[in-house]
Enzyme design. Structure first.
Site, PDB file in Angstrom:
ATOM      1  N   TYR A 142      44.303  32.730  13.538  1.00  0.00           N
ATOM      2  CA  TYR A 142      43.955  31.392  13.692  1.00  0.00           C
ATOM      3  C   TYR A 142      45.166  30.305  13.335  1.00  0.00           C
ATOM      4  O   TYR A 142      45.371  29.283  13.750  1.00  0.00           O
ATOM      5  CB  TYR A 142      42.649  31.113  12.876  1.00  0.00           C
ATOM      6  CG  TYR A 142      41.254  31.285  13.690  1.00  0.00           C
ATOM      7  CD1 TYR A 142      40.842  32.601  14.257  1.00  0.00           C
ATOM      8  CD2 TYR A 142      40.258  30.185  13.944  1.00  0.00           C
ATOM      9  CE1 TYR A 142      39.993  32.751  14.851  1.00  0.00           C
ATOM     10  CE2 TYR A 142      39.281  30.513  14.630  1.00  0.00           C
ATOM     11  CZ  TYR A 142      38.961  31.540  14.992  1.00  0.00           C
ATOM     12  OH  TYR A 142      37.607  31.828  15.863  1.00  0.00           O
ATOM     13  N   LYS A 189      40.862  46.584  11.501  1.00  0.00           N
ATOM     14  CA  LYS A 189      41.262  47.304  12.548  1.00  0.00           C
ATOM     15  C   LYS A 189      42.557  48.256  12.018  1.00  0.00           C
ATOM     16  O   LYS A 189      44.024  47.938  12.342  1.00  0.00           O
ATOM     17  CB  LYS A 189      41.574  46.571  13.780  1.00  0.00           C
ATOM     18  CG  LYS A 189      42.219  47.397  15.007  1.00  0.00           C
ATOM     19  CD  LYS A 189      40.923  47.979  15.752  1.00  0.00           C
ATOM     20  CE  LYS A 189      41.617  48.926  17.040  1.00  0.00           C
ATOM     21  NZ  LYS A 189      40.457  49.909  17.441  1.00  0.00           N
ATOM     22  N   ASP A 221      35.937  47.636  16.266  1.00  0.00           N
ATOM     23  CA  ASP A 221      35.351  48.239  17.606  1.00  0.00           C
ATOM     24  C   ASP A 221      33.904  49.068  17.202  1.00  0.00           C
ATOM     25  O   ASP A 221      32.798  48.782  17.847  1.00  0.00           O
ATOM     26  CB  ASP A 221      36.255  49.187  18.554  1.00  0.00           C
ATOM     27  CG  ASP A 221      36.987  49.832  17.663  1.00  0.00           C
ATOM     28  OD1 ASP A 221      36.790  50.253  16.373  1.00  0.00           O
ATOM     29  OD2 ASP A 221      37.759  50.722  18.408  1.00  0.00           O
ATOM     30  N   ASP A 245      34.522  35.967  13.391  1.00  0.00           N
ATOM     31  CA  ASP A 245      34.110  35.035  14.412  1.00  0.00           C
ATOM     32  C   ASP A 245      33.244  35.610  15.376  1.00  0.00           C
ATOM     33  O   ASP A 245      32.295  35.380  15.705  1.00  0.00           O
ATOM     34  CB  ASP A 245      35.276  34.249  14.973  1.00  0.00           C
ATOM     35  CG  ASP A 245      34.933  33.214  16.116  1.00  0.00           C
ATOM     36  OD1 ASP A 245      33.830  32.405  15.817  1.00  0.00           O
ATOM     37  OD2 ASP A 245      35.411  33.239  17.222  1.00  0.00           O
ATOM     38  N   ASP A 249      28.840  36.045  15.889  1.00  0.00           N
ATOM     39  CA  ASP A 249      27.920  35.726  17.313  1.00  0.00           C
ATOM     40  C   ASP A 249      27.326  36.786  17.633  1.00  0.00           C
ATOM     41  O   ASP A 249      26.139  36.851  18.032  1.00  0.00           O
ATOM     42  CB  ASP A 249      28.796  35.302  18.314  1.00  0.00           C
ATOM     43  CG  ASP A 249      29.408  33.694  18.321  1.00  0.00           C
ATOM     44  OD1 ASP A 249      29.405  33.179  17.028  1.00  0.00           O
ATOM     45  OD2 ASP A 249      29.568  33.169  19.387  1.00  0.00           O
TER      46      ASP A 249
HETATM   47  C1  IPM Z   1      32.970  29.094  14.662  1.00  0.00           C
HETATM   48  C2  IPM Z   1      33.673  28.399  15.827  1.00  0.00           C
HETATM   49  C3  IPM Z   1      34.884  27.883  15.443  1.00  0.00           C
HETATM   50  C4  IPM Z   1      35.765  29.205  15.127  1.00  0.00           C
HETATM   51  C5  IPM Z   1      35.598  27.025  16.737  1.00  0.00           C
HETATM   52  C6  IPM Z   1      34.697  25.960  17.223  1.00  0.00           C
HETATM   53  C7  IPM Z   1      36.970  26.804  16.459  1.00  0.00           C
HETATM   54  O1  IPM Z   1      33.621  29.402  16.944  1.00  0.00           O
HETATM   55  O2  IPM Z   1      32.843  28.236  13.657  1.00  0.00           O
HETATM   56  O3  IPM Z   1      32.651  30.341  14.401  1.00  0.00           O
HETATM   57  O4  IPM Z   1      36.414  30.102  15.893  1.00  0.00           O
HETATM   58  O5  IPM Z   1      35.606  29.431  13.954  1.00  0.00           O
HETATM   59 MG    MG Z   2      32.372  31.187  16.311  1.00  0.00          MG
END
Ligand code: IPM
Ligand code: MG
Length: 371
Positions: A142, A189, A221, A245, A249
């Site tokens: 990042y 990884k 993975d 990240d 999700d």
């Molecule tokens: C998160 C989001 C952020 C990230 C984005 C909005 C930059 O997806 O906080 O998980 O990737 O960290």
């Molecule tokens: Mg995110």
């Protein structure tokens, strides 16, 4: 107790979910005799529209002077669909994380018994799931150097980690594991990436200081698959920025909706609390977004203030709404309640008005037009 809270509503559904959190926090303040002062500040697409800058200096100053930061969401499709855009809303959030050195992003993942039937995963696999992801937040790909060649045909993002960056979050994750089921899984990884091999080496080194914590190493993975097929094996997951990240999700499908997951970003000074979901622009202004990720982030903010009982009351209220079928459209697309209705129910619960004096039949239900 008196606390100064910086509030960044942000983009898309950010303002409407954050407003529900502030309502709930005000009810907590009334119930426990606290005083919460809010200072609102700008970040993201909203800040670009008003000031040309995704993170005005004033926002950084307000956040630095606060006891805690409550943040909504960031992002706008007009930038997502324009890869050439020079200024992007997300730059604001990344710069804030870096400026405040919010290096540890803590994302708890739980299965809610009343929502198990809604998860695409098998109930028997997710029953009782309770793990926490420690995602490194201020390093890695990042923040490494980015390049686009002049002819526009070559691009690179550099992934960089230092021993010190790994150590500070690893200590937090180990210490947290000590208070829980005493298991830490490093997700990396290391079969391919040099940075991952450094993570392994550093974590192996530190593990001798935390003898009672069992350490496991898992390639990302495989972890992506294990989170779906056997999530109960996890207690504390430690991982770098980008992997964290992605897997957080993914892990949200265990809970039933990404709209439910809160997070805390802990740093050197201030701490920031935000739901893990994005700005969900399609839902903005419709009063249909799930405010629970934000409200549960407020509970984490209260824990940060050492207000454990207050945080517990918010969680109890959230569980009460879920158990009684008061859910938003992301969870039940047919029988759903508005964002503001859920916020009001939780506020009422926290104020002691529920379940006693509330007439359940008067709570407005939005029926889908398809039935
Ligand atoms: C998160 C989001 C952020 C990230 C984005 C909005 C930059 O997806 O906080 O998980 O990737 O960290
Ligand atoms: Mg995110």
């Amino acid at each position: 107790m008196k606390k100064n809270i910086a509030v960044i509503e942000g983009d898309g559904i950010g303002p409407e979910v954050t407003r529900q959190s502030v309502r709930v926090l005000n009810a907590i303040a009334d119930a426990y005799g606290h005083e919460f002062d809010y200072t609102y500040c700008l970040m993201g697409a909203d800040a670009i529209d008003r000031t040309g800058n995704p993170l005005p200096d004033e926002t950084i100053a307000i956040c630095l002077n606060s006891d805690g930061i409550l943040f909504g969401a960031i992002g706008d499709p007009k930038y997502d669909n324009d890869p050439a855009a020079k200024v992007r809303p997300e730059q604001g959030l990344l710069k804030l994380r870096k400026s405040l050195q919010l290096y540890a992003n803590i994302r708890p993942v739980n299965a809610y018994p009343s929502l198990q039937h809604l998860s695409p995963l098998k109930a028997k696999n997710i029953e009782g799931v309770d793990f926490v992801i420690f995602r490194e937040l201020t390093g890695g790909i990042y923040f490494g150097e980015k390049n686009l060649s002049e002819d526009g045909n070559h691009a690179s993002d550099n992934c960089v980690y230092s021993r010190e960056e790994i150590e500070r979050i690893a200590h937090l994750a180990f210490q947290y594991a000590q208070t829980r089921k005493k298991k830490l899984t490093l997700v990396d990884k290391a079969n391919v990436l040099e940075t991952s091999r450094l993570w392994r080496k550093v974590v192996q080194g530190l593990s001798t200081q935390y003898n009672e914590v069992k350490v496991e190493y898992m390639f990302v993975d495989n972890a992506a698959m294990q989170i779906i097929i056997n999530p109960k094996q996890f207690d504390v997951i430690l991982t770098e920025n980008m992997f964290g990240d992605i897997i957080s999700d993914e892990a949200s499908v265990i809970s039933g909706s990404i709209g439910l997951l809160p997070s805390a970003s802990i740093g050197v000074g201030s701490a920031l609390f935000e739901p893990i979901h994005g700005s969900y622009p399609q839902a903005a202004g419709k009063d249909i977004a799930n405010p629970l990720g934000s409200i549960l982030s407020s509970a984490m903010l209260l824990e940060h203030f050492n207000m454990k009982e207050e945080a517990g009351l918010i969680r109890e209220a959230v569980n009460w709404t879920l158990q009684n079928g008061f859910v938003t459209k992301d969870i039940d697309p047919v029988n759903f309640y508005f964002t503001s209705t859920i916020g009001e129910l939780i506020t009422d619960y926290v104020s002691g008005k529920i379940p006693g004096s509330v007439k359940m039949e008067n709570i407005e239900l939005r029926k889908s037009t398809i039935i």
